[in-house]
Design an enzyme around this catalytic site. Sequence first.
Site, PDB file in Angstrom:
ATOM      1  CB  THR A 164      -0.926  -0.018   1.239  1.00 52.51           C
ATOM      2  OG1 THR A 164      -1.654  -1.230   1.236  1.00 52.51           O
ATOM      3  CG2 THR A 164      -1.909   1.134   1.259  1.00 52.51           C
ATOM      4  CB  THR A 180      -3.877  -0.863  -1.224  1.00 51.65           C
ATOM      5  OG1 THR A 180      -3.335  -2.096  -0.755  1.00 51.65           O
ATOM      6  CG2 THR A 180      -5.374  -1.041  -1.427  1.00 51.65           C
ATOM      7  CD  GLU A 215      -3.958  -7.114   1.669  1.00 51.19           C
ATOM      8  OE1 GLU A 215      -3.923  -6.316   2.619  1.00 51.19           O
ATOM      9  OE2 GLU A 215      -3.380  -8.210   1.686  1.00 51.19           O
ATOM     10  CB  SER A 237      -7.071  -0.784   8.174  1.00 49.19           C
ATOM     11  OG  SER A 237      -7.541  -2.029   8.610  1.00 49.19           O
ATOM     12  N   GLY A 242       0.105   0.128   5.698  1.00 51.06           N
ATOM     13  CA  GLY A 242       0.442  -0.688   6.874  1.00 51.06           C
ATOM     14  C   GLY A 242      -0.635  -1.635   7.345  1.00 51.06           C
TER      15      GLY A 242
HETATM   16  O1  DON Z   1      -7.217  -2.006   2.791  1.00 54.32           O
HETATM   17  C1  DON Z   1      -6.494  -2.394   3.696  1.00 54.32           C
HETATM   18  O2  DON Z   1      -6.684  -2.132   4.858  1.00 54.32           O
HETATM   19  C2  DON Z   1      -5.271  -3.226   3.351  1.00 54.32           C
HETATM   20  N1  DON Z   1      -5.479  -3.971   2.157  1.00 54.32           N
HETATM   21  C3  DON Z   1      -4.088  -2.323   3.255  1.00 54.32           C
HETATM   22  C4  DON Z   1      -2.835  -3.100   3.015  1.00 54.32           C
HETATM   23  C5  DON Z   1      -1.628  -2.352   3.362  1.00 54.32           C
HETATM   24  O3  DON Z   1      -1.663  -1.293   3.930  1.00 54.32           O
HETATM   25  C6  DON Z   1      -0.354  -2.996   3.047  1.00 54.32           C
HETATM   26  N2  DON Z   1       0.736  -2.173   3.480  1.00 54.32           N
HETATM   27  N3  DON Z   1       1.677  -1.827   3.687  1.00 54.32           N
END
Ligand code: DON
Length: 584
Positions: free
Chosen positions: A403, A421, A423, A469, A490
């Site tokens: 992300t 993102t 993911e 999130s 994150g």
């Molecule tokens: O939408 C979400 O909450 C997650 N898919 C975000 C993933 C993410 O932040 C990966 N990061 N470093």
Amino acid sequence: MIVRGPLWRSLIGLGLLAGAPLSIPAFAQPVAPSPEAPTGRTAKSTSVATKDMVAAANPLAAQAGREILAAGGSAADAAVAVQLVLNLVEPQSSGIGGGAFMVFWDGTAMTTLDGREKAPAAAKPERFLGPDGKPMKFYDAVVGGRSVGVPGTIRLIEIAHKKWGKLPWKQVIEPAIRLAENGFTISPRLNGLLSQEKYLQNDPLARAYFYDAEGKPKAVGTVLKNPAFAQTLRAIADKGADAFYTGDIAQDIVATVTGHAINPGDMTLDDLKSYVVEERPAVCGPYRVYKICGMGPPSSGQIAVQQILGVLETQDMAAMKPGPDAVHWISEAGRLAFADRGLYVADPAFVSVPVKGLTDPGYLKSRAALVDPNKSMGKAKPGEPPFQKTFLWGASDGIEYGTSHMSIVDRNGNAVSMTTTIEDGFGARLMTKSGFLLNNELTDFSFTTVEDGKPVANRVEANKRPRSSMAPTIVLDNGNKLYAVVGSPGGSLIINYVAKTLVGILDWKLDPQVAADLPNIGSRNGPTELEAGTESEAWKAALEAKGHDVKLIDQNSGIHAIVVTPAGLIGGADSRREGVAIGN
Ligand code: DON
């Protein structure tokens, strides 16, 4: 020019951020990108600019945004350029094969755009259960077509451009086409993540693009060209996002998803054609004299951040300063917020989320009353907010690398806060012939369908958007003027990263660079999590004395923040990643 942190800290100490009308400092000149940082922590200096600013996860992407702003583009124009360049230079994190949320401030109105991926029409709740009815192992679910949601990012940036863009569509796409055709150098961070990666090499197109003939990641500094992506962008420049959702590119996406040998998905051309970006009301709430706005469901981000702040508002956080007492309050608030998040938040088209009740100041005061200043509550239980409608349960998620967050302010005071993102790092590990990676966003759904005899709110359903999130945030001051733009990647830790940064900026009056670089801390209603390798390790004993189960973990945030002052814009880019804040 980049100004060293301590100077800005002292200016802030003198009341700069409190809004004293100062003249623009002589050193507030256009800033040059700092050299790319390798993976890991690299100290960064606070950036300043007088007219506009971009804080983003890679210097080349931030530079593209700055170029667009300098040409008279709006924050939305710059966001298009930044996103498309990020797709190339930070391919592990975001791109047109993924989804995003954008919060936009136009000086009077706050709008949010939901470009979250959706499940295909054929998706069923049991999607991530094995033949034994048990949840699949995470990477068995991630790698391949099963986890790929219908992407939303390209439609989102097209709509943002139509609503708020000032420059022609082709012009804002041009920086990415140029880099895709002429090539860009592989950064230490990209090379490092490719070296750790276990699955991407199994995809023939990704292997040919990212690895050499012996299967080693292409070296730092290698010039990487992506003619297939350039061609995709040219088609989008000519025909708009329709060129992505129909025709050759759509067929390529469907073939890639459904053609995976071991773990095929079920996305169809119809799924792509029928995808829509949703414009949703911003979720806003008070924190001291400020108004904090962000993305509502299907993201849990702003609700949870607002819930944490609502608890902290009962305390004098400014007097507490960074240390064990602050961690106690922030982590107890986090427990309460994550308990509610698990129960109540999912796609609002499927579940009636009590947003108003969850962020109601009276409700948050009653939640704050559950915090004992001297003892951790351990595991928090969900509350019963007013206007409650759902009684459903959800699962928790872990730490990921897929992300990116950008914060942008243009010379007219418009702002973009966008978290974007695919993911997990490198998403579903599927590269299309059209030159981009596909997301694995559907693993943000709960794998289990029923808990405690109740259906899970965030279970997989046809055409549903998985709970997120991501917490792209815009802060207004007490005069309803733009004050700060904040966000981070994150996974579920995003909520704690953003809450910490807001406390740093709003309570501790730190400049955004220093606030971003504070140790990450908090709780997701499990252990109290401190950031390994930071000064927060020294707070462990004091927290344990209050009954906290403390874990030291890597908390690789990528906070990008801008604060607006009468003297100009101040920006910070997380020292844990390779981003920069630059402006004109
Ligand atoms: O939408 C979400 O909450 C997650 N898919 C975000 C993933 C993410 O932040 C990966 N990061 N470093």
